[in-house]
Design a protein around this motif. Sequence first.
Motif, PDB file in Angstrom:
ATOM      1  N   GLY A 323       0.832  -1.189   0.000  1.00  0.00           N
ATOM      2  CA  GLY A 323       0.000   0.000   0.000  1.00  0.00           C
ATOM      3  C   GLY A 323       0.872   1.246   0.000  1.00  0.00           C
ATOM      4  N   GLU A 324       0.241   2.363   0.247  1.00  0.00           N
ATOM      5  CA  GLU A 324       0.968   3.626   0.319  1.00  0.00           C
ATOM      6  C   GLU A 324       0.554   4.396   1.564  1.00  0.00           C
ATOM      7  N   ALA A 325       1.469   5.183   2.074  1.00  0.00           N
ATOM      8  CA  ALA A 325       1.172   6.052   3.218  1.00  0.00           C
ATOM      9  C   ALA A 325       2.096   7.256   3.154  1.00  0.00           C
ATOM     10  N   ARG A 326       1.684   8.309   3.859  1.00  0.00           N
ATOM     11  CA  ARG A 326       2.536   9.494   3.959  1.00  0.00           C
ATOM     12  C   ARG A 326       3.366   9.403   5.236  1.00  0.00           C
ATOM     13  N   LEU A 327       4.593   9.842   5.117  1.00  0.00           N
ATOM     14  CA  LEU A 327       5.510   9.797   6.251  1.00  0.00           C
ATOM     15  C   LEU A 327       5.200  10.888   7.266  1.00  0.00           C
ATOM     16  N   ALA A 328       5.429  10.572   8.531  1.00  0.00           N
ATOM     17  CA  ALA A 328       5.340  11.587   9.585  1.00  0.00           C
ATOM     18  C   ALA A 328       6.709  12.139   9.940  1.00  0.00           C
ATOM     19  N   ASN A 329       7.755  11.469   9.490  1.00  0.00           N
ATOM     20  CA  ASN A 329       9.117  11.894   9.825  1.00  0.00           C
ATOM     21  C   ASN A 329       9.998  11.837   8.586  1.00  0.00           C
ATOM     22  N   ALA A 330      11.133  12.481   8.661  1.00  0.00           N
ATOM     23  CA  ALA A 330      12.089  12.475   7.543  1.00  0.00           C
ATOM     24  C   ALA A 330      12.911  11.194   7.575  1.00  0.00           C
ATOM     25  N   LEU A 331      13.398  10.784   6.390  1.00  0.00           N
ATOM     26  CA  LEU A 331      14.287   9.631   6.268  1.00  0.00           C
ATOM     27  C   LEU A 331      15.473  10.020   5.397  1.00  0.00           C
ATOM     28  N   ALA A 332      16.655   9.596   5.791  1.00  0.00           N
ATOM     29  CA  ALA A 332      17.851   9.846   4.991  1.00  0.00           C
ATOM     30  C   ALA A 332      17.827   8.963   3.747  1.00  0.00           C
ATOM     31  N   ALA A 333      18.674   9.273   2.801  1.00  0.00           N
ATOM     32  CA  ALA A 333      18.784   8.464   1.591  1.00  0.00           C
ATOM     33  C   ALA A 333      19.146   7.028   1.954  1.00  0.00           C
ATOM     34  N   ASN A 334      18.604   6.089   1.186  1.00  0.00           N
ATOM     35  CA  ASN A 334      18.878   4.679   1.440  1.00  0.00           C
ATOM     36  C   ASN A 334      20.156   4.245   0.711  1.00  0.00           C
ATOM     37  N   ASP A 335      20.767   3.179   1.201  1.00  0.00           N
ATOM     38  CA  ASP A 335      21.959   2.654   0.549  1.00  0.00           C
ATOM     39  C   ASP A 335      21.573   1.572  -0.455  1.00  0.00           C
ATOM     40  N   ARG A 336      22.475   0.646  -0.749  1.00  0.00           N
ATOM     41  CA  ARG A 336      22.267  -0.336  -1.814  1.00  0.00           C
ATOM     42  C   ARG A 336      21.299  -1.461  -1.436  1.00  0.00           C
ATOM     43  N   ARG A 337      20.882  -1.513  -0.180  1.00  0.00           N
ATOM     44  CA  ARG A 337      19.999  -2.608   0.244  1.00  0.00           C
ATOM     45  C   ARG A 337      18.534  -2.170   0.284  1.00  0.00           C
ATOM     46  N   GLN A 338      17.641  -3.097  -0.055  1.00  0.00           N
ATOM     47  CA  GLN A 338      16.207  -2.843   0.098  1.00  0.00           C
ATOM     48  C   GLN A 338      15.876  -2.884   1.580  1.00  0.00           C
ATOM     49  N   ASP A 339      15.204  -1.836   2.056  1.00  0.00           N
ATOM     50  CA  ASP A 339      14.999  -1.653   3.487  1.00  0.00           C
ATOM     51  C   ASP A 339      13.552  -1.938   3.872  1.00  0.00           C
ATOM     52  N   TYR A 340      13.384  -2.580   5.023  1.00  0.00           N
ATOM     53  CA  TYR A 340      12.053  -2.823   5.596  1.00  0.00           C
ATOM     54  C   TYR A 340      12.054  -2.249   7.006  1.00  0.00           C
ATOM     55  N   LEU A 341      11.494  -1.056   7.141  1.00  0.00           N
ATOM     56  CA  LEU A 341      11.523  -0.320   8.402  1.00  0.00           C
ATOM     57  C   LEU A 341      10.223  -0.525   9.167  1.00  0.00           C
ATOM     58  N   ARG A 342      10.345  -0.808  10.450  1.00  0.00           N
ATOM     59  CA  ARG A 342       9.145  -0.884  11.285  1.00  0.00           C
ATOM     60  C   ARG A 342       8.544   0.510  11.457  1.00  0.00           C
ATOM     61  N   GLY A 343       7.225   0.580  11.305  1.00  0.00           N
ATOM     62  CA  GLY A 343       6.551   1.877  11.395  1.00  0.00           C
ATOM     63  C   GLY A 343       5.238   1.785  12.148  1.00  0.00           C
ATOM     64  N   PHE A 344       4.772   2.949  12.586  1.00  0.00           N
ATOM     65  CA  PHE A 344       3.552   3.046  13.392  1.00  0.00           C
ATOM     66  C   PHE A 344       2.614   4.088  12.783  1.00  0.00           C
TER      67      PHE A 344
END
Length: 403
Positions: A323-344
Amino acid sequence: MLPVAEAQARILAPLRTMPVEWVALPEALGRVLAQDLLARRDQPPVAVSAMDGYAVRAADTEEAGRVFRLVGEAPAGGSFQGLVGPFETVRIFTGAPLPAGTDAVQIQENATVAGDEVRFDGPVAPGAFVRPAGLDFTLGWKGLAAGTVLDPRALGLAAAMGHLWLPVRRRPRIGLLATGNELRWPGETPEGSQIVSSNTTTLAAMVSGWGAIPVDLGICPDESAALIERLRDAAGLDLLVTTGGASVGDYDLVQAALEAEGLALDFWKIAMRPGKPLLFGSLGALHVLGFPGNPVSTGVCAIVFLRAALQRMLGLPPGLRHGEARLANALAANDRRQDYLRGFRVRGGGEDRVETAGRQDSSMFATFAAADVLVVRSPFDPPKAPGDTVAIVDLREVLASLR
């Protein structure tokens, strides 16, 4: 390092769909239908009354004030035997077959009865308050398609269509093996730096919820001989999942033990966080997934890879809905790995937004257990500002169903 999508494709490629088995209707909840299911009858099988009232010929009701003669009754589960003539009526109840000679039902609220005489307040149209034969479905109708995950509604429909036994995919048997000298069973009291093993508990619940059978192979110490013995215990299973021991430390012995038993290694290490040291290969007919030992890595890898594997084995299209959602906080640029961040999910800017956990250490299971979503970031994703849109995986949704 292998991209996530390529790792998924390589895991799915050798997997085969489980064979068909027949189970009784009460045992089929959550199972995956292996063949189309066709109706064995019309529903309803004949025209029936939709209300309590009086069966009549609609044309006879056009004459206001006409007296009808009550000639019998038609109860649900029974019927009126005989032909209803002009200006005759039959007391009828919901679900009862419409008597021969009638084509409508006048509801009881519009009738006045005196002995065997009945008057109606007004006319009715042909077909009024009548359920025609086959209104719901007809003989041969495909009510449930192969690949349906059988929920309570599907089971009810299968029963209505006349089925007691259902063809479903056999549930895959998934071996779960935790490794590590530091692990102790839930309920034991760890000493010093020991920890309680939670990975197989998590995986067993996931596997059960996703339509397979978990087979707990226990906790294995970091000893090659013990690992090899446990691997032999997995013979005959449909898939083996190990946790821990897949990295590069002196005590990370899973890969070596597997290779000693003849593992055909497909890949090791993927461009993913958490979950980089993921292993996949085959021991003869047994496919092996080696997950990292950190509990968040195990949980995320299961959602991304094990769930898709089970979908393939159960004859379902593999996939993880984003799905899609809008962020509540800023995130730095990602590196070469696909990231799965826990969110609330939080309320911000007048709308629901997603806030990522401040620390994403893969050992922190409490944040994984409490999280609402995984925020998915592709490799080299640029910086994100509050309000930017990100891809998400809804954890409650993905843990609840194979779909």
